[in-house]
Design a protein around this motif. Sequence first.
Motif, PDB file in Angstrom:
ATOM      1  N   ALA A 461      14.638  13.824 -34.875  1.00 29.61           N
ATOM      2  CA  ALA A 461      15.611  13.954 -35.356  1.00 29.61           C
ATOM      3  C   ALA A 461      16.134  15.224 -34.145  1.00 29.61           C
ATOM      4  CB  ALA A 461      15.684  13.695 -36.321  1.00 29.61           C
ATOM      5  N   PRO A 462      17.162  14.838 -33.994  1.00 25.18           N
ATOM      6  CA  PRO A 462      17.759  16.419 -33.266  1.00 25.18           C
ATOM      7  C   PRO A 462      17.513  18.245 -33.671  1.00 25.18           C
ATOM      8  CG  PRO A 462      19.435  15.661 -33.923  1.00 25.18           C
ATOM      9  CD  PRO A 462      18.419  14.585 -34.263  1.00 25.18           C
ATOM     10  N   PHE A 463      17.549  18.010 -35.300  1.00 28.68           N
ATOM     11  CA  PHE A 463      17.479  18.765 -36.064  1.00 28.68           C
ATOM     12  C   PHE A 463      16.757  18.021 -37.183  1.00 28.68           C
ATOM     13  CE2 PHE A 463      19.520  20.916 -32.941  1.00 28.68           C
ATOM     14  CZ  PHE A 463      19.795  22.295 -32.752  1.00 28.68           C
ATOM     15  N   CYS A 464      16.005  18.609 -37.425  1.00 27.88           N
ATOM     16  CA  CYS A 464      15.080  19.019 -38.785  1.00 27.88           C
ATOM     17  C   CYS A 464      15.955  18.961 -40.230  1.00 27.88           C
ATOM     18  CB  CYS A 464      13.593  19.296 -38.846  1.00 27.88           C
ATOM     19  SG  CYS A 464      12.051  19.408 -37.759  1.00 27.88           S
ATOM     20  N   VAL A 465      16.478  19.910 -40.099  1.00 31.11           N
ATOM     21  CA  VAL A 465      17.372  20.128 -41.781  1.00 31.11           C
ATOM     22  C   VAL A 465      18.836  20.675 -41.489  1.00 31.11           C
ATOM     23  CG1 VAL A 465      18.273  22.188 -43.586  1.00 31.11           C
ATOM     24  CG2 VAL A 465      15.698  21.116 -43.380  1.00 31.11           C
ATOM     25  N   VAL A 466      19.848  20.516 -41.837  1.00 33.78           N
ATOM     26  CA  VAL A 466      21.489  21.236 -41.071  1.00 33.78           C
ATOM     27  C   VAL A 466      21.846  21.755 -42.855  1.00 33.78           C
ATOM     28  CG1 VAL A 466      22.487  18.763 -41.285  1.00 33.78           C
ATOM     29  CG2 VAL A 466      23.832  20.723 -40.796  1.00 33.78           C
ATOM     30  N   ASP A 491      12.676  32.200 -39.414  1.00 34.25           N
ATOM     31  CA  ASP A 491      10.876  32.705 -39.373  1.00 34.25           C
ATOM     32  C   ASP A 491       9.765  31.435 -40.181  1.00 34.25           C
ATOM     33  OD1 ASP A 491      12.585  34.957 -39.052  1.00 34.25           O
ATOM     34  OD2 ASP A 491      12.469  35.745 -40.833  1.00 34.25           O
ATOM     35  N   ALA A 492      10.595  30.260 -40.470  1.00 30.18           N
ATOM     36  CA  ALA A 492       8.990  29.546 -40.916  1.00 30.18           C
ATOM     37  C   ALA A 492       8.581  28.441 -39.707  1.00 30.18           C
ATOM     38  CB  ALA A 492       9.652  29.059 -42.382  1.00 30.18           C
ATOM     39  N   GLY A 493       9.523  28.778 -38.938  1.00 29.84           N
ATOM     40  CA  GLY A 493       8.881  27.539 -37.446  1.00 29.84           C
ATOM     41  C   GLY A 493       9.788  25.936 -37.709  1.00 29.84           C
ATOM     42  N   ILE A 494      11.614  26.060 -38.974  1.00 32.52           N
ATOM     43  CA  ILE A 494      11.499  24.524 -39.306  1.00 32.52           C
ATOM     44  C   ILE A 494      12.974  25.043 -37.957  1.00 32.52           C
ATOM     45  CG2 ILE A 494      12.938  23.144 -41.176  1.00 32.52           C
ATOM     46  CD1 ILE A 494      11.390  25.015 -43.303  1.00 32.52           C
ATOM     47  N   GLU A 495      13.885  23.534 -37.445  1.00 28.39           N
ATOM     48  CA  GLU A 495      14.720  23.269 -36.740  1.00 28.39           C
ATOM     49  C   GLU A 495      15.222  23.293 -37.423  1.00 28.39           C
ATOM     50  OE1 GLU A 495      12.894  21.393 -32.994  1.00 28.39           O
ATOM     51  OE2 GLU A 495      13.087  20.419 -34.769  1.00 28.39           O
ATOM     52  N   VAL A 496      16.516  24.155 -37.709  1.00 30.49           N
ATOM     53  CA  VAL A 496      17.902  24.020 -38.706  1.00 30.49           C
ATOM     54  C   VAL A 496      19.125  24.314 -37.678  1.00 30.49           C
ATOM     55  CG1 VAL A 496      17.197  26.887 -39.338  1.00 30.49           C
ATOM     56  CG2 VAL A 496      18.245  25.189 -40.435  1.00 30.49           C
ATOM     57  N   LEU A 497      19.973  23.424 -38.363  1.00 28.77           N
ATOM     58  CA  LEU A 497      21.196  23.619 -37.459  1.00 28.77           C
ATOM     59  C   LEU A 497      22.217  24.279 -38.968  1.00 28.77           C
ATOM     60  CD1 LEU A 497      23.805  22.888 -35.202  1.00 28.77           C
ATOM     61  CD2 LEU A 497      23.532  20.753 -36.324  1.00 28.77           C
ATOM     62  N   LEU A 498      23.246  25.712 -38.297  1.00 30.61           N
ATOM     63  CA  LEU A 498      23.763  25.959 -39.217  1.00 30.61           C
ATOM     64  C   LEU A 498      24.818  25.391 -39.161  1.00 30.61           C
ATOM     65  CD1 LEU A 498      25.023  27.531 -41.981  1.00 30.61           C
ATOM     66  CD2 LEU A 498      24.534  29.606 -40.284  1.00 30.61           C
ATOM     67  N   ASP A 499      26.311  25.012 -39.621  1.00 33.91           N
ATOM     68  CA  ASP A 499      27.573  24.793 -39.489  1.00 33.91           C
ATOM     69  C   ASP A 499      28.391  25.664 -39.630  1.00 33.91           C
ATOM     70  OD1 ASP A 499      30.009  23.444 -38.610  1.00 33.91           O
ATOM     71  OD2 ASP A 499      29.009  21.187 -39.876  1.00 33.91           O
ATOM     72  N   ILE A 517      20.636  13.656 -39.124  1.00 36.19           N
ATOM     73  CA  ILE A 517      19.937  14.643 -39.215  1.00 36.19           C
ATOM     74  C   ILE A 517      18.890  14.250 -41.100  1.00 36.19           C
ATOM     75  CG2 ILE A 517      19.304  16.914 -40.155  1.00 36.19           C
ATOM     76  CD1 ILE A 517      21.861  17.637 -37.967  1.00 36.19           C
ATOM     77  N   PRO A 518      17.530  14.570 -41.060  1.00 35.04           N
ATOM     78  CA  PRO A 518      17.511  14.139 -42.151  1.00 35.04           C
ATOM     79  C   PRO A 518      17.089  15.023 -43.081  1.00 35.04           C
ATOM     80  CG  PRO A 518      15.415  13.987 -40.470  1.00 35.04           C
ATOM     81  CD  PRO A 518      16.743  14.707 -40.103  1.00 35.04           C
ATOM     82  N   HIS A 519      17.277  16.215 -42.925  1.00 33.57           N
ATOM     83  CA  HIS A 519      17.902  17.153 -44.261  1.00 33.57           C
ATOM     84  C   HIS A 519      18.772  17.957 -44.164  1.00 33.57           C
ATOM     85  CE1 HIS A 519      13.397  15.134 -46.060  1.00 33.57           C
ATOM     86  NE2 HIS A 519      13.390  15.966 -43.948  1.00 33.57           N
ATOM     87  N   ARG A 520      20.080  17.094 -45.608  1.00 35.18           N
ATOM     88  CA  ARG A 520      21.110  18.588 -45.549  1.00 35.18           C
ATOM     89  C   ARG A 520      21.081  19.337 -47.342  1.00 35.18           C
ATOM     90  NH1 ARG A 520      26.050  15.365 -46.438  1.00 35.18           N
ATOM     91  NH2 ARG A 520      25.670  15.620 -48.544  1.00 35.18           N
TER      92      ARG A 520
END
Length: 560
Positions: A461-466, A491-499, A517-520
């Motif tokens: 997935a392009p990001f793990c979390v949005v 900081d935890a190294g999680i690929e996150v996208l902030l809309d 994106i798997p998790h929202r």
Amino acid sequence: MKTSQILIPTQKEAPNDAQIISHQLMIRAGLISKLASGLYSYLPMGLRVLQKVEKIIREEMNNSGAQEVLMPVTQPAELWQESGRWDEYGAELLRFHDRHNRAFCLGPTHEEVVTHLASQYLNSYKQLPMNFYQIQTKFRDEIRPRFGVMRSREFIMKDAYSFHLDKDSMQAEFEKMHATYCQIFERLGLNYRPVLADSGSIGGESSIEFHVLAESGEDAICFSDESDYAANIEKVAFSKQEKTNSTSASEKQVLTKKITSIEEVAQFLKVEQAQCVKTLIIKTANGYKALALRGDHELNEIKTQNLLGDFEFASDEEIKSLDLKKGFIGIKDLSIDLIVDYSAEVMVDFVCGANQWDYHLTGCAWDGIKFKTADLRNAVAGDASPDGKGKLVIKRGIEVGHIFQLGDKYSKAMNANVIGESGKAVTMMMGCYGIGVTRVVAAAIEQNYDERGIIFPASIAPFCVVIVPINYNKSTRVKDLADNLYQQYLDAGIEVLLDDRKERAGIMFADSELLGIPHRLVLSDTHADNGNVEYKARNNPEKIEVKFNNALVFIQSKLK
């Protein structure tokens, strides 16, 4: 990353030329952009997915002991002429001349280049075995590019080539690559199957394809319902069958007028299509041949080509020149060689053409007819599995990988030798192993989507979390919570996208689901009041409330 910092040109509608789901969704989600027929740019979100696929492939290839190289996409004609493929490969090979009038091509594959490389640097059996791989652009001038990146002219491929002193070593590497490919596709999160396959234009002694199972697949894949047997339909081999007792039925000529197709003849005579024999006329380098199959079976063109060489179906005029009547061709009184499929050979009391206009024969048998037999047909669901265990089930598959035992096809033609233990020159044996990197992305989408968009496997997935903060640009409380959570994930190294766009919540929800994106996580003023955050998995319609202070640990547990 924030959406304000990345180009995500989502669309509500797909272009009219997008025929399959992956093409439609990749355009709508802003993963790719069409430049010309069969040529696509990968946009930022699409490139992130592509790079994740490459990363998994690279890690597993490195773990297998293969060495990464990078070879030119532009290849000199001399190498292809040396291997014999310059004239054989066909129009898919894009040929051109440089300013000095020297002939080149854009590489659709790299057997010639890597064999040339090996012949330069491998000179002793002590250096073998050795496996080189690359992840690189290929070009095949497809006559009809279609289905987006599924069958484009320019694409990215992982191709590997191994060199060996003998067949045993080649076989060992083939098995290692088989295991490596299984590990790659497991990590990619795909439902796949390795199947026996035909080697095609690459050549070689044996090969296995890796297919992602999807209804849109171009290939028919056959599986046993009781064993591990699996093969591409073109590779399912059938053996000669035991003949049953002769029938007592008598042959009869029946007026069928203008009825010519198997379906119509069977319906008119009130028999099953399996009770009919159809005769096809083909033209080969050694003249015309007649091929007889059971009426409900289809000719397997790969098997036929392997048996008789290149062929084409005879034209109406050619059939007429053989004194045959199209639509009424039978098995009797033929002036050309007749080859009968194994399944048709055991038939009795069958229907076939009468070799006369408007007539068919019923109650036919093979007695007194001169013919040869061969395995000519495609498998059908319910056939006995060739390994003797269970029945065949047929599903559609998308080929995403192919491994070959090339033998000395290229090394012999190009004099790629090493000095063996005896001190004499030995021609190296070769293996070849490919994965369509861009095709993997499309295949993953074909297997993982719903009416709202893509459902990417977590690994690509392009990001793990949005994070979707409602009224982010209006509510200070929401903005502070969202920025805080966003920083925790970074900081935890999680690929996150902030809309952080100034969009309605519905648009932000729709885009996050379209992108797969798997998790929202959703934040609003209500959540600022109650100290919660709303969580939803892309592959689950249920929403749950999670304490804001536990949101990081919660997502980390999901990512495990």
